[in-house]
Enzyme design. Structure first.
Site, short mmCIF file in Angstrom:
data_model
loop_
_atom_site.label_atom_id
_atom_site.label_comp_id
_atom_site.label_asym_id
_atom_site.label_seq_id
_atom_site.Cartn_x
_atom_site.Cartn_y
_atom_site.Cartn_z
N CYS A 65 0.88 -1.06 0.07
CA CYS A 65 -0.22 -0.07 0.05
C CYS A 65 0.88 1.32 -0.10
CB CYS A 65 -0.90 0.04 1.27
SG CYS A 65 -0.02 0.12 2.69
N HIS A 98 14.27 -14.95 12.89
CA HIS A 98 14.06 -15.14 13.93
C HIS A 98 12.34 -15.21 14.53
CE1 HIS A 98 17.94 -13.10 15.56
NE2 HIS A 98 18.03 -14.40 14.69
#
Length: 147
Positions: A65, A98
């Site tokens: 966007c 992670h």
């Protein structure tokens, strides 16, 4: 790997560039819209792509966007989605290593085409490390169960 992609009207051009780049890299891409430059609302496309990822139609999803922020917030409302909002490659890489992110949100007014491609490449090319990070990902997922 099937990648779902979606954008609002402000990011239609960058979505096309990223879609073409992904296809050249050998990925299958399913475009969930928008397909026209007419004004529209980004949560519509965030939901479509996030549900496709959640339901296994796509392995990962990319949303674009104006800033990336609205798409990322909307996608993260869907249970099972871990969407990272990125404007540089380091965060994209670390979010995969992670946090095992399964969606990426970009801002067409924040990053240009070359930077966006670099972020996407880093994000798609990085594997989740698991191990000590799994406990934290499990904790994040448990937040979806909270009342």
């Amino acid at each position: 790997m099937m990648i779902g992609i979606g954008s609002d009207h402000t990011a239609l051009e960058l979505k096309g560039i990223i879609k073409e780049h992904l296809e050249k890299c050998g990925f299958l891409v399913k475009d969930y819209g928008t397909h026209t430059p007419e004004r529209t609302d980004y949560p519509i496309y965030a939901e479509k792509v996030a549900l496709a990822v959640k339901n296994g139609e796509c392995e990962r999803g990319i949303l674009i966007c104006g800033s990336g922020v609205g798409m990322g917030i909307a996608a993260n409302k869907i249970r099972g989605i871990r969407c990272v909002i990125c404007s540089e490659a380091y965060s994209a890489r670390m979010s995969r290593k992670h946090n095992d992110t399964n969606m990426l949100a970009l801002g067409a007014r924040v990053v240009g085409p070359d930077a966006a491609k670099m972020i996407v490449d880093e994000w798609l090319g990085t594997e989740y490390e698991g191990g000590r990070h799994q406990r934290r990902v499990d904790m994040i997922c448990s937040l979806e169960q909270e009342i």
